[in-house]
Motif scaffolding. Sequence first.
Motif, PDB file in Angstrom:
ATOM      1  N   ASN A   9      13.425 -12.056 -12.823  1.00 21.67           N
ATOM      2  CA  ASN A   9      14.709 -11.648 -12.948  1.00 21.67           C
ATOM      3  C   ASN A   9      14.978 -10.566 -12.151  1.00 21.67           C
ATOM      4  O   ASN A   9      15.967 -10.503 -11.239  1.00 21.67           O
TER       5      ASN A   9
ATOM      6  N   LYS B 234      17.054 -11.320  -8.756  1.00 18.51           N
ATOM      7  CA  LYS B 234      18.175 -10.282  -8.399  1.00 18.51           C
ATOM      8  C   LYS B 234      18.511  -9.821  -7.191  1.00 18.51           C
ATOM      9  O   LYS B 234      19.356  -9.616  -6.265  1.00 18.51           O
TER      10      LYS B 234
ATOM     11  N   ASP C 106      20.980 -10.219  -4.106  1.00 20.57           N
ATOM     12  CA  ASP C 106      21.596  -9.136  -3.607  1.00 20.57           C
ATOM     13  C   ASP C 106      21.709  -9.088  -1.991  1.00 20.57           C
ATOM     14  O   ASP C 106      22.476  -8.492  -1.141  1.00 20.57           O
TER      15      ASP C 106
ATOM     16  N   TYR D 125      23.921 -13.235 -13.142  1.00 21.92           N
ATOM     17  CA  TYR D 125      24.300 -12.513 -12.166  1.00 21.92           C
ATOM     18  C   TYR D 125      25.767 -12.097 -12.427  1.00 21.92           C
ATOM     19  O   TYR D 125      26.681 -12.576 -11.888  1.00 21.92           O
TER      20      TYR D 125
END
Length: 893
Positions: free
Chosen positions: A277, A281, A285, A308
């Motif tokens: 995760n 992430k 991003d 998300y």
Amino acid sequence: MDRPAASCQNAKDTTASRCGGLSPEDQTLMEGLELAVARLQDANPVVVSTALEYLVKEVRNATSSMTSVPKPLKYLRPHYDTLKHCHAMAKESVPSKKLMADLLAVLAMTMSEPGSHEILHFKKQGTINDLGSWGHEFVRALAGELGAEYTARQLSDKKGRKDNFTADLISLVDEIVPFHLQHNAYAEAVDLLIETQSISKLLGNYPLRPEKTLVDDSNFKRVCLYLLRCGTYIADPDDLKCLRQSAFQIYRRHGYCSAALGVALKMGDDDEATPFNTRCKELFDTTDGLMRKQMAFLLARHHSNFEYVEDLEVDAIIGNNKLKSYYADLGRDLDILDAKTPEDIYKSHLGDSASSRASSTSAPNVDSARANLAATFVNAFVNAGFCKDLLMTPDGNTWLYKNKEHGMLAAAASLGMIMMWNIEEGLAIGIVSSSIRHESDPPIALLPEHVESSSSIIRSAAIVGLGVAYAGSGREDVLDTLAPIITNSDAMIEVAFAAVSLGQIYTGTCNSDIASLIVQKLMEASDASLEISESNFLGLGLGLLFFGRGEKGDAMLEVLKTIEHPVGLCASVTLETCAYAATGDVLQIQKMLHICAEQRDSPLIFPGSVETTENQSAAPKKPNLVARHQSMAVLGIALVATGEDIGAEMTLRTFDHLLHYGEPPVRCAVPLALSLLRISYPDYGIVDQMSRLTHDADNQVSLNAIVGLGLVGAGTNNSRIAGLLRLLAEHAREPSTLFVVRLAQGLLHMGKGLLTISPFHADRTLISKAAMGSILTFLHCCLDMKQTILDKNHYLLYHLASAMAPRFLFTVDVNLNLLPVSVRVGQAVETVGQAGNPKTITGFQTHTTPVLLGVDDRAELASDELCSKSHILEGVVIVEPEQSTQGALECKT
């Protein structure tokens, strides 16, 4: 100097005899080389230097482009020992000593003894720069000896001083790898780095050009593709983790974000320093909104539990909220929205004779309730996801009342499969919500109250529904609901269903709390409660927790050894095979084969587990207890080998031997294992073998073979399998046989040919743990079919809902609306390690999207004017014009 001079004189004396077959040019070359060797022994340093430069020049020119053994190497072969003697006698201060070592390293390619590593020995004494001037073959030979020497040192090093102990070898690696990469020898470069455990060097720069990276835009795709394919054959978990980390970083550095996400999915949580995760992430991003949506589609297909929250639209895509509309668009485009009835699948009117048609219609009259139940399942599978059928959805629900007790439960649940992915209208909320994460989250809101119902049927159905709805989600609130059942319930069936549901929900997470609950229940349960067939699900739930995690399950295996009941050994086999699922681990396959070879009456199989007593009532159960783990071992062989083509082919041969020489429990599991190797992939050889097994004298083998035919052809509408099943239905004498044939027909025509239950996707590079968990649950039901599917637990068939997914290529524009484009669809071709730009597909045809893809099909865009955001054309793919995509594939730094 007397001995070398004498040997040189002897060589000159025999020159005349050797020159008979030489051309004048070759004779001149040989005489010049021999004269240079003689002058190397001169006392004058100038003469020695001149002779050495001549030898180096001739050898270097001859080895720069090598198609055969160069002539200078042939003519210098008799003088190899002389040259080594000259090198040994030279003083360290003499400038020509290093150059002579370089020359000897090249000569050692053809003159040294095998295993002596003289190429490496002399090269370390020479200059390690400009290796390419001696030719590609020399660099390859040097790399081979370097890897062998590194391995030998690692085996002999007892103190663990790896960095210091191999520093001299690593300095050569730093020279060889850039040379290989500059000359497109990606495979050789990666192989050397893997052998020397230096794969992270791919992330560095050229030694002499710090501003230029080793892996650049021109070669990163090839390097990473070869890296990932090598991962199939790397046994050490740490080396595999380092390899995948390097591939992930390279993809990410070059903006290939969808491929980087694919690598992250393969890694999962194996890297404890950076969980999945967190890695995901960071990837989301650092990229643009359109690429986020494309990556979200990949996560949705994989049944990932990543959320998300920064972008609700992207999070909705990950939750598969657009799957319903895309599936409806696919059906509309192919003009198959009209509902089908079970009779449209049975095609009884195509019987060979009047007597066969009479037999096919008489069996249901004998057992009409079972015939209605079969029609319920067939109707559910065939019309899955289309929200319309001719049995359940019409007003009145008259079909519901044509079933009894558990049959009525299955009929009501079939509404969930018909309405699958349509949360707003669906009734059987567990199946409807399969693979879907919606903001309203109806399963957890509605099902927990039914878990505490006074009816055992309702409780069991609610437990199964939670497992189907939240497969792969890792939801803690569901754990809070199901954990008390394992701890407090006295009904072993409910405990087993809760264990397998938690195993599906937390598949591959190594959740220690759930594992402890299951093991504790196995230890505390009485032998009588573990006699039921459903007790196997306790071991399956435990195995799913450690799915694909390898050595992480070893501690739990040790705990299971303390359980004396045969169920403990069954759980051990299931856990071990699940932990190494789809790895192709040869040692695990061999271990399972040893279990299959054990004799049922051997006292060594279960030491202390089945005691010999005077109680004769327990005697008939002993063979079943002893044999149960062998069936699971057969499934385990297929589970470990699946996904790896070479291993799968070898496993097919092994199953032939098991069919001929195996015990009945082994033989009955072979058809299921064969189908596991080819889920939704109707290979002709497998289909023919299954067809023969459907007529086996052992009824359990024949029933499993029939189910296997359905699994092999699931969602493909394969005409050959359809014909075989139709013939089986015509000649079925037992109601149970006809029922199983009907189930297989429903699986074959699943979703009218638009769905697949194959757990592999992304060009078979990724495996969905949630999908494989549901398939394993179904296969474990089939191991004791008479106590599960042919009894009151037939609704466990609906576990397959978690594995169902459209098998399409669906192209959309930047607004995520259907965008028909031309694509070429053909059979996939292996291109890893091949030179140039090889074709990735063969035998292709041009279609307009949306199109259906088989397991071994691959697609590519037919026009250069369009560019896809995904590295693989499969599932939902965002497509945009090429001119607007300059730099769009690049991640933001």
